[in-house]
Motif scaffolding. Structure first.
Motif, short mmCIF file in Angstrom:
data_model
loop_
_atom_site.label_atom_id
_atom_site.label_comp_id
_atom_site.label_asym_id
_atom_site.label_seq_id
_atom_site.Cartn_x
_atom_site.Cartn_y
_atom_site.Cartn_z
N ASP A 33 2.59 4.85 -3.81
CA ASP A 33 2.24 4.99 -5.22
C ASP A 33 1.52 3.77 -5.77
O ASP A 33 0.59 3.88 -6.57
N GLU A 34 1.94 2.57 -5.39
CA GLU A 34 1.31 1.35 -5.89
C GLU A 34 -0.12 1.24 -5.39
O GLU A 34 -1.02 0.84 -6.14
N ALA A 35 -0.35 1.60 -4.14
CA ALA A 35 -1.71 1.56 -3.61
C ALA A 35 -2.60 2.54 -4.37
O ALA A 35 -3.76 2.24 -4.67
N GLU A 36 -2.05 3.70 -4.70
CA GLU A 36 -2.84 4.68 -5.43
C GLU A 36 -3.16 4.17 -6.84
O GLU A 36 -4.28 4.37 -7.34
N ARG A 37 -2.22 3.52 -7.48
CA ARG A 37 -2.47 2.96 -8.81
C ARG A 37 -3.59 1.91 -8.76
O ARG A 37 -4.48 1.90 -9.62
N ARG A 38 -3.55 1.03 -7.76
CA ARG A 38 -4.59 0.02 -7.64
C ARG A 38 -5.95 0.66 -7.38
O ARG A 38 -6.98 0.21 -7.90
N PHE A 39 -5.95 1.72 -6.56
CA PHE A 39 -7.21 2.40 -6.29
C PHE A 39 -7.81 2.97 -7.57
O PHE A 39 -9.00 2.84 -7.82
N PRO A 90 -5.04 -4.69 1.67
CA PRO A 90 -5.45 -3.83 2.79
C PRO A 90 -6.57 -2.90 2.34
O PRO A 90 -6.35 -2.00 1.52
N ALA A 91 -7.78 -3.12 2.81
CA ALA A 91 -8.92 -2.34 2.33
C ALA A 91 -8.78 -0.86 2.61
O ALA A 91 -9.27 -0.03 1.85
N MET A 92 -8.10 -0.52 3.70
CA MET A 92 -8.00 0.88 4.08
C MET A 92 -7.23 1.70 3.05
O MET A 92 -7.42 2.91 2.96
N GLU A 93 -6.40 1.06 2.23
CA GLU A 93 -5.59 1.84 1.30
C GLU A 93 -6.45 2.57 0.28
O GLU A 93 -6.18 3.74 -0.06
N GLY A 94 -7.49 1.90 -0.24
CA GLY A 94 -8.36 2.57 -1.20
C GLY A 94 -9.14 3.69 -0.57
O GLY A 94 -9.32 4.77 -1.16
N ARG A 152 -8.66 12.80 -1.22
CA ARG A 152 -9.42 13.66 -2.13
C ARG A 152 -10.35 14.58 -1.35
O ARG A 152 -10.50 15.76 -1.68
N ALA A 153 -11.00 14.01 -0.35
CA ALA A 153 -11.90 14.83 0.47
C ALA A 153 -11.12 15.94 1.17
O ALA A 153 -11.57 17.09 1.22
#
Length: 286
Positions: free
Chosen positions: A18-24, A192-196, A203-204
């Motif tokens: 969830d935190e990674a999604e918020r940052r994205f 971690p760049a891969m999280e975004g 989505r895809a």
């Protein structure tokens, strides 16, 4: 998000929290509207942006039922040229004629349109690719259009290049950000760049599944690396979408301090990249 085992030479894409999604979502908000800025210096974009690993291109080409490729958001043709070199017949679609002019120099025809509004006009393709651009396309409408353009058993392959600086390089770049853009998110270089990009993949995948016209999507990942000199890194840095929102005086300072940072690291560095692919096969009649 289920990760399907990829083909030989690839490694799976990680899941999100969830935190990674918020940052994205915060990063996405900051970059919204940047898509139209890439054509402002199309020549720089074409010469400095990274290409894609041979293993990725080979895997997609081998999985295609034929040579006809539609490149959505072809840009200057960075990916399209690789597929053309493998014997594919490539047609591009892009909204920006400034970018498309460079792709046409390589003998690749390009039609100017928003993909969701583009008309196949009875033409069919074996594979629809999109390299570094599908996040600008509505995932539901774009997937429906891809299904319309694909022959039965044709493939959709959505690709992104993801880079993750080595720790010393990331810290040097974060220090530049802290000194010039204190109100930005300075730790962006060390996340971690891969999280975004995993969010983009999700989505895809959701768009592909919701269409009901494809097999369940798979994720492929191909790791590679590129060596940059100071001049090469500074050449490509302004092509990042976020730079279109930064005042020119700050851009100049960022480039100067980044150049000094890379020089202090020995005048160059090796950047690890991962090419991530979301792919599925068209099912049912056209």
């Amino acid at each position: 998000m289920v990760t399907i085992p990829p083909p030989d030479g690839a490694t799976p894409v990680p899941d999100l929290n969830d935190e990674a999604e918020r940052r994205f979502r915060e990063t996405e908000r900051q970059l919204r509207g940047a898509a139209g800025a890439f054509g402002a210096d199309a020549e720089r974009y074409d010469r400095s942006r990274p290409a894609y690993p041979d293993a990725m291109v080979a895997a997609i080409a081998a999985a295609s039922p034929g040579p006809r490729v539609l490149d959505v958001g072809i840009g200057t043709g960075i990916a399209a040229r690789l597929f053309k070199a493998r014997g594919c017949e490539v047609l591009g679609v892009d909204v920006d004629d400034r970018m498309a002019r460079l792709a046409r120099r390589s003998g690749i025809p390009v039609e100017i349109a928003k993909f969701e509004d583009w008309e196949p006009a009875g033409r069919t393709f074996d594979t629809v690719i999109s390299a570094q651009t599908w996040h600008w396309v509505d995932p539901a409408a774009g997937t429906a259009k891809a299904a319309e353009a694909l022959a039965p058993d044709g493939r959709i392959a959505l690709c992104w290049n993801v880079f993750q600086p080595p720790p010393k390089v990331a810290e040097a770049f974060a220090e530049v950000s802290r000194g010039i853009l204190p109100d930005s998110v300075p730790d962006v270089w060390k996340r971690p760049a891969m999280e975004g990009y995993a969010m983009l993949a999700r989505r895809a995948e959701d768009g592909i599944r919701s269409s009901g016209r494809f097999t369940d999507p798979e994720q492929w990942r191909f790791d590679w690396q590129r060596t940059y000199t100071t001049a090469e890194w500074l050449d490509q840095l302004p092509t990042s979408g976020g730079f279109s929102r930064i005042p020119q005086d700050q851009v100049d300072r960022i480039l100067a301090r980044t150049g000094a940072a890379v020089d202090a690291l020995g005048g160059g560095f090796v950047m690890p990249y991962s090419a991530m692919v979301v792919t599925a096969v068209r099912t049912g009649p056209r």
